[in-house]
Write a protein that holds these residues in place. Structure first.
Motif, PDB file in Angstrom:
ATOM      1  N   MET A   1       0.828  -1.201   0.000  1.00 45.67           N
ATOM      2  CA  MET A   1       0.000   0.000   0.000  1.00 45.67           C
ATOM      3  C   MET A   1       0.871   1.262   0.000  1.00 45.67           C
ATOM      4  SD  MET A   1      -2.985   1.566   0.134  1.00 45.67           S
ATOM      5  CE  MET A   1      -4.267   0.503   0.677  1.00 45.67           C
ATOM      6  N   LEU A   2       1.879   1.295   0.886  1.00 50.61           N
ATOM      7  CA  LEU A   2       2.730   2.496   0.953  1.00 50.61           C
ATOM      8  C   LEU A   2       3.478   2.719  -0.352  1.00 50.61           C
ATOM      9  CD1 LEU A   2       4.139   2.307   4.595  1.00 50.61           C
ATOM     10  CD2 LEU A   2       2.372   3.833   3.703  1.00 50.61           C
ATOM     11  N   GLU A   3       3.880   1.627  -0.998  1.00 54.59           N
ATOM     12  CA  GLU A   3       4.591   1.761  -2.269  1.00 54.59           C
ATOM     13  C   GLU A   3       3.680   2.379  -3.337  1.00 54.59           C
ATOM     14  OE1 GLU A   3       6.593  -1.121  -5.593  1.00 54.59           O
ATOM     15  OE2 GLU A   3       6.871  -1.668  -3.485  1.00 54.59           O
ATOM     16  N   LYS A   4       2.432   1.948  -3.375  1.00 56.89           N
ATOM     17  CA  LYS A   4       1.459   2.493  -4.328  1.00 56.89           C
ATOM     18  C   LYS A   4       1.202   3.977  -4.037  1.00 56.89           C
ATOM     19  CE  LYS A   4      -1.822   1.881  -7.495  1.00 56.89           C
ATOM     20  NZ  LYS A   4      -1.499   1.805  -8.889  1.00 56.89           N
ATOM     21  N   LEU A   5       1.106   4.331  -2.744  1.00 56.76           N
ATOM     22  CA  LEU A   5       0.929   5.737  -2.372  1.00 56.76           C
ATOM     23  C   LEU A   5       2.129   6.570  -2.816  1.00 56.76           C
ATOM     24  CD1 LEU A   5      -0.615   5.327   1.180  1.00 56.76           C
ATOM     25  CD2 LEU A   5      -1.734   6.371  -0.800  1.00 56.76           C
ATOM     26  N   GLU A   6       3.329   6.081  -2.548  1.00 55.56           N
ATOM     27  CA  GLU A   6       4.557   6.805  -2.934  1.00 55.56           C
ATOM     28  C   GLU A   6       4.623   6.986  -4.451  1.00 55.56           C
ATOM     29  OE1 GLU A   6       6.791   8.461  -1.415  1.00 55.56           O
ATOM     30  OE2 GLU A   6       6.965   7.685   0.613  1.00 55.56           O
ATOM     31  N   THR A   7       4.296   5.931  -5.193  1.00 51.84           N
ATOM     32  CA  THR A   7       4.330   5.998  -6.650  1.00 51.84           C
ATOM     33  C   THR A   7       3.331   7.025  -7.173  1.00 51.84           C
ATOM     34  OG1 THR A   7       5.000   3.692  -6.800  1.00 51.84           O
ATOM     35  CG2 THR A   7       4.009   4.651  -8.769  1.00 51.84           C
ATOM     36  N   THR A   8       2.141   7.035  -6.606  1.00 49.34           N
ATOM     37  CA  THR A   8       1.110   7.972  -7.045  1.00 49.34           C
ATOM     38  C   THR A   8       1.476   9.407  -6.687  1.00 49.34           C
ATOM     39  OG1 THR A   8      -0.542   6.229  -6.803  1.00 49.34           O
ATOM     40  CG2 THR A   8      -1.355   8.483  -6.974  1.00 49.34           C
ATOM     41  N   ILE A   9       1.990   9.614  -5.496  1.00 51.46           N
ATOM     42  CA  ILE A   9       2.432  10.960  -5.114  1.00 51.46           C
ATOM     43  C   ILE A   9       3.596  11.400  -6.001  1.00 51.46           C
ATOM     44  CG2 ILE A   9       3.584  12.278  -3.271  1.00 51.46           C
ATOM     45  CD1 ILE A   9       1.625  10.906  -1.326  1.00 51.46           C
ATOM     46  N   GLY A  10       4.457  10.451  -6.375  1.00 50.38           N
ATOM     47  CA  GLY A  10       5.550  10.758  -7.299  1.00 50.38           C
ATOM     48  C   GLY A  10       5.033  11.233  -8.653  1.00 50.38           C
ATOM     49  N   ALA A  11       3.894  10.710  -9.073  1.00 49.39           N
ATOM     50  CA  ALA A  11       3.299  11.133 -10.342  1.00 49.39           C
ATOM     51  C   ALA A  11       2.669  12.523 -10.233  1.00 49.39           C
ATOM     52  CB  ALA A  11       2.244  10.110 -10.778  1.00 49.39           C
ATOM     53  N   ILE A  12       2.186  12.860  -9.042  1.00 52.56           N
ATOM     54  CA  ILE A  12       1.563  14.165  -8.789  1.00 52.56           C
ATOM     55  C   ILE A  12       2.619  15.257  -8.590  1.00 52.56           C
ATOM     56  CG2 ILE A  12       0.153  15.462  -7.124  1.00 52.56           C
ATOM     57  CD1 ILE A  12      -1.210  12.743  -6.448  1.00 52.56           C
ATOM     58  N   ARG A  13       3.744  14.875  -8.005  1.00 49.68           N
ATOM     59  CA  ARG A  13       4.796  15.823  -7.592  1.00 49.68           C
ATOM     60  C   ARG A  13       5.220  16.837  -8.665  1.00 49.68           C
ATOM     61  NH1 ARG A  13       7.989  12.720  -4.599  1.00 49.68           N
ATOM     62  NH2 ARG A  13       7.256  13.681  -2.702  1.00 49.68           N
TER      63      ARG A  13
END
Length: 84
Positions: A1-13
């Protein structure tokens, strides 16, 4: 779950950085589905940061990460911030 959150936030960043700010994942409460993020840079003093957080970041995280119910901003001084 945390990896998916980090990846998605990385796309938003990049979009947030383009406006002089940044976003960092600070925690996730799996029981409530609440994601804690820290907004920095220009986002700290921007009056539109709440709109960015709710209409942008929260919407994207809810769409891409199952179990996310809401997103809240925390600061470095906040005791609810969890460093990952």
């Amino acid at each position: 779950m945390l990896e998916k959150l980090e990846t998605t936030i990385g796309a938003i960043r990049p979009a947030i950085q383009a406006d002089g700010g940044d976003i960092f994942l600070r925690g996730f409460d799996a029981e409530s589905g609440v994601v804690s993020v820290e907004l920095t840079g220009a986002c700290v003093s921007c009056p539109a940061s709440t709109v960015t957080l709710k209409a942008g970041v929260e919407r994207i995280l809810k769409d891409r990460v199952p179990g996310v119910t809401s997103v809240e901003a925390v600061g470095l001084a906040s005791e609810s911030a969890v460093s990952l």
